[in-house]
Design a protein around this motif. Structure first.
Motif, PDB file in Angstrom:
ATOM      1  N   SER A 199      46.400  33.352  32.890  1.00  0.00           N
ATOM      2  CA  SER A 199      45.603  33.608  34.086  1.00  0.00           C
ATOM      3  C   SER A 199      46.507  34.096  35.226  1.00  0.00           C
ATOM      4  O   SER A 199      47.219  35.080  35.064  1.00  0.00           O
ATOM      5  CB  SER A 199      44.828  32.345  34.457  1.00  0.00           C
ATOM      6  OG  SER A 199      43.830  32.623  35.393  1.00  0.00           O
ATOM      7  N   PHE A 200      46.494  33.432  36.406  1.00  0.00           N
ATOM      8  CA  PHE A 200      47.418  33.836  37.461  1.00  0.00           C
ATOM      9  C   PHE A 200      48.863  33.752  36.975  1.00  0.00           C
ATOM     10  O   PHE A 200      49.746  34.448  37.498  1.00  0.00           O
ATOM     11  CB  PHE A 200      47.242  32.979  38.721  1.00  0.00           C
ATOM     12  CG  PHE A 200      48.287  33.245  39.764  1.00  0.00           C
ATOM     13  CD1 PHE A 200      48.217  34.364  40.577  1.00  0.00           C
ATOM     14  CD2 PHE A 200      49.381  32.400  39.890  1.00  0.00           C
ATOM     15  CE1 PHE A 200      49.207  34.635  41.509  1.00  0.00           C
ATOM     16  CE2 PHE A 200      50.383  32.660  40.821  1.00  0.00           C
ATOM     17  CZ  PHE A 200      50.288  33.782  41.637  1.00  0.00           C
ATOM     18  N   GLN A 229      44.966  37.727  30.747  1.00  0.00           N
ATOM     19  CA  GLN A 229      45.700  38.455  31.781  1.00  0.00           C
ATOM     20  C   GLN A 229      44.883  38.666  33.055  1.00  0.00           C
ATOM     21  O   GLN A 229      43.664  38.835  33.027  1.00  0.00           O
ATOM     22  CB  GLN A 229      46.184  39.790  31.228  1.00  0.00           C
ATOM     23  CG  GLN A 229      45.108  40.839  31.002  1.00  0.00           C
ATOM     24  CD  GLN A 229      44.710  41.598  32.250  1.00  0.00           C
ATOM     25  OE1 GLN A 229      45.550  41.944  33.084  1.00  0.00           O
ATOM     26  NE2 GLN A 229      43.430  41.878  32.380  1.00  0.00           N
ATOM     27  N   ALA A 230      45.605  38.659  34.168  1.00  0.00           N
ATOM     28  CA  ALA A 230      45.010  38.940  35.480  1.00  0.00           C
ATOM     29  C   ALA A 230      46.040  39.731  36.282  1.00  0.00           C
ATOM     30  O   ALA A 230      46.677  39.201  37.187  1.00  0.00           O
ATOM     31  CB  ALA A 230      44.639  37.648  36.194  1.00  0.00           C
ATOM     32  N   LEU A 231      46.212  40.988  35.936  1.00  0.00           N
ATOM     33  CA  LEU A 231      47.212  41.808  36.620  1.00  0.00           C
ATOM     34  C   LEU A 231      46.607  42.659  37.726  1.00  0.00           C
ATOM     35  O   LEU A 231      47.252  42.921  38.730  1.00  0.00           O
ATOM     36  CB  LEU A 231      47.932  42.715  35.617  1.00  0.00           C
ATOM     37  CG  LEU A 231      48.687  42.035  34.463  1.00  0.00           C
ATOM     38  CD1 LEU A 231      49.596  43.045  33.766  1.00  0.00           C
ATOM     39  CD2 LEU A 231      49.487  40.838  34.916  1.00  0.00           C
ATOM     40  N   SER A 236      38.677  41.550  37.859  1.00  0.00           N
ATOM     41  CA  SER A 236      38.359  40.138  37.610  1.00  0.00           C
ATOM     42  C   SER A 236      37.806  39.451  38.860  1.00  0.00           C
ATOM     43  O   SER A 236      37.897  38.239  39.006  1.00  0.00           O
ATOM     44  CB  SER A 236      39.612  39.396  37.123  1.00  0.00           C
ATOM     45  OG  SER A 236      40.681  39.534  38.039  1.00  0.00           O
ATOM     46  N   THR A 237      37.238  40.264  39.749  1.00  0.00           N
ATOM     47  CA  THR A 237      36.646  39.733  40.978  1.00  0.00           C
ATOM     48  C   THR A 237      35.203  40.205  41.081  1.00  0.00           C
ATOM     49  O   THR A 237      34.928  41.345  41.471  1.00  0.00           O
ATOM     50  CB  THR A 237      37.440  40.192  42.222  1.00  0.00           C
ATOM     51  OG1 THR A 237      38.818  39.864  42.051  1.00  0.00           O
ATOM     52  CG2 THR A 237      36.911  39.519  43.481  1.00  0.00           C
ATOM     53  N   ILE A 449      35.957  34.987  33.442  1.00  0.00           N
ATOM     54  CA  ILE A 449      36.707  35.069  34.692  1.00  0.00           C
ATOM     55  C   ILE A 449      37.794  36.137  34.606  1.00  0.00           C
ATOM     56  O   ILE A 449      38.060  36.861  35.567  1.00  0.00           O
ATOM     57  CB  ILE A 449      37.303  33.690  35.089  1.00  0.00           C
ATOM     58  CG1 ILE A 449      37.764  33.710  36.553  1.00  0.00           C
ATOM     59  CG2 ILE A 449      38.409  33.241  34.159  1.00  0.00           C
ATOM     60  CD1 ILE A 449      37.996  32.354  37.142  1.00  0.00           C
ATOM     61  N   CYS A 450      38.447  36.255  33.455  1.00  0.00           N
ATOM     62  CA  CYS A 450      39.422  37.324  33.199  1.00  0.00           C
ATOM     63  C   CYS A 450      38.962  38.064  31.948  1.00  0.00           C
ATOM     64  O   CYS A 450      39.457  37.806  30.847  1.00  0.00           O
ATOM     65  CB  CYS A 450      40.827  36.758  33.003  1.00  0.00           C
ATOM     66  SG  CYS A 450      41.522  36.023  34.495  1.00  0.00           S
ATOM     67  N   PRO A 451      37.993  38.961  32.096  1.00  0.00           N
ATOM     68  CA  PRO A 451      37.321  39.556  30.929  1.00  0.00           C
ATOM     69  C   PRO A 451      38.243  40.411  30.069  1.00  0.00           C
ATOM     70  O   PRO A 451      39.155  41.078  30.569  1.00  0.00           O
ATOM     71  CB  PRO A 451      36.213  40.400  31.562  1.00  0.00           C
ATOM     72  CG  PRO A 451      36.657  40.661  32.958  1.00  0.00           C
ATOM     73  CD  PRO A 451      37.463  39.473  33.374  1.00  0.00           C
TER      74      PRO A 451
END
Length: 500
Positions: A199-200, A229-231, A236-237, A449-451
């Motif tokens: 995630s983060f 991943q959340a790059l 993801s918002t 949340i992080c598709p």
């Protein structure tokens, strides 16, 4: 004589005040604590003897005094003939504000907590199910689980200030500093080095990899393992008017609707997802970008297609103006049953008291249905197996960090306009300078949340070299390792990644 006594009194008072001020400025710093135990485990068909080193590492300020304490738990194989060939993997979770408990007790640690694999039951109350990690990777790599400042047992000390650590750049600097210090103290500069983040923690991983190139101590990593991943936060918002998020979330909605038998029945998950991918790229994107310029026929056709993929009623989608926010999807998909689906994992379901709220009001069932088991497991394991005794509670999460987090990408005083976080370009540039670094990206189909589609979207842009990226997929959510078949698959995929 009287004048002399008065002068003496003033002198004594002045000395006392000066001493008090000095004591206030110099907060006593205790010696860092360390707990070392010996263990044995069988991983990869080999019996591994290893030391568990749970300890505080003090980071020092410019004047050389300790200003922060980083808590870590390292598992280091004993009897290694050549440590230059023994990899070490640094592991952390996300938040910001989360400790490493989730990957420690759920995926990579020698002892793991097991919750209901099919997301059908809450973790309940103690006792819980702690098991040996027979699918672990200690035969391949040492592990160092790291808790950033403000999480776990990590904290500021002495004259340290939280604002020096609670920020995108500040966090990357402190973790990079810790990694260099750990590598130096353990004589591991020649060892292959990896980072695994979730995630983060993947945002942090990319930022740390970039930061490690600087400060006159260039450290090249061999690889990154990015779990959920959340790059690029655009994807993801889920908020109004963020067109990117409507696109990136749609295939995950389709996957979740398929799981709950609301859409795609008679088709395999992969074929239904692929159908949704093609619609998203080839049709839905143009519908969104045209906005109110589309015709009524186009609007109705799009609503029917979105209903087909998401399982939501056409009228509801029309009222949503063809733009479905994720919290509303969570609430609406199983509204006929009075249930809301999880955000971290769409397989989970929560029984809502308020059946009409705009999104789940009890919180995320995929979080609150497992968190007490993870918290209890770590505290039990620390006390009984690692023999850790600390004078403060271990914080699995800390909301205060997120509330005070500095997302600025430039130093204070420099002009900056708020934009969604995106560290992908940093990763791309790091990979071009360090041509040996490879990246594995693990995504859960039911992660809301992080598709997973955001991972595909992110790594197809930003100058990323596709041949350096390994994409893997799982029938789980954000923490796909809570689903036992995916835990085994993820472990095998990482084993292959590290071996090759």
């Amino acid at each position: 004589m009287i004048k002399l006594n008065i002068l003496s009194v003033f002198l004594l008072i002045s000395i006392a005040i000066s001493s008090q001020e000095k004591n206030q400025d110099s907060i006593p710093v205790p010696e860092p604590k360390s707990f070392i135990t010996s263990h044995e485990i069988t991983n990869g068909g080999n019996t591994i003897s290893y030391k568990a080193i749970a300890s505080e590492t003090y980071l020092k300020g410019e004047s050389g005094e300790p200003v922060a304490s980083i808590w870590s738990v390292a598992y280091v194989k004993e009897g290694t003939n050549d440590i230059t060939k023994r990899p070490v993997t640094f592991v952390f979770n996300g938040g910001p504000g989360s400790a490493s408990v989730w990957l420690h007790m759920g995926m990579f640690g020698p002892e793991l907590i097991k919750v209901n694999s099919d997301a059908k039951e809450d973790d309940g109350a103690a006792p819980y199910n702690l098991v040996t990690n027979k699918n672990g990777l200690l035969d391949l790599t040492d592990f160092v689980f790291v808790d950033p400042v403000g999480t776990g047992y990590s904290r500021v000390i002495g004259k340290g200030k939280v604002e020096d650590y609670w920020g995108l750049n500040e966090d990357a600097n402190s973790i990079a500093k810790f990694i260099r210090q750990w590598i130096t103290e353990n004589k591991r500069w020649f060892s292959p080095k990896y980072i695994a983040g979730e995630s983060f923690g993947t945002t942090r991983a990319a930022a740390v990899a970039n930061t490690l190139e600087g400060d006159g101590q260039n450290m090249a990593l061999n690889g990154l393992i990015l779990i959920s991943q959340a790059l690029d936060y655009d994807g993801s918002t889920s908020v109004h008017d963020n067109i990117t998020s409507y696109l990136t979330y749609l295939p995950s909605m389709a996957a979740t609707a398929w799981y709950h038998k609301k859409a795609g029945q008679g088709k395999t998950l992969e074929s239904f997802i692929d159908e949704c991918r093609k619609y998203t790229y080839n049709s839905y994107a143009s519908v969104l970008y045209k906005g109110s310029l589309i015709t009524e026929d186009e609007k109705n056709e799009a609503a029917e297609k979105l209903s087909y993929f998401t399982g939501l009623k056409k009228d509801y989608i029309l009222k949503s103006d063809l733009r479905i926010l994720m919290p509303r999807f969570q609430k609406e998909l199983l509204a006929d049953q009075g249930l809301a689906v999880g955000r971290l994992d769409g397989r989970f379901m929560g029984d809502e008291v308020d059946k009409l709220s705009d999104g789940p009001h009890l919180g995320d069932p995929s979080s609150y249905q497992i968190s007490s088991a993870y918290t209890a497991a770590l505290n039990h394991y620390y006390a009984s197996e690692l023999k850790i005794k600390m004078d403060r509670p271990y914080l699995t999460s800390n909301d205060e960090i997120g509330e005070k987090w500095n997302w600025r990408t430039v130093p204070k005083g420099k002009y900056w306009e708020p934009t969604p976080v995106n560290v992908t370009r940093k990763l791309s540039e790091t990979m071009r300078r360090n041509t040996e670094m490879k990246v594995m990206v693990a995504s859960g189909y039911f992660d809301l949340i992080c598709p997973f589609f955001d991972a595909e979207y992110t790594f197809s842009r930003n100058g990323i070299r596709k041949e350096k990226i390994k994409m893997t997929y799982y029938e789980g959510g954000h923490m796909m390792y809570t689903h036992e078949p995916d835990f085994i698959k993820l472990s095998n995929d990482i084993r292959e990644f590290l071996s090759n």
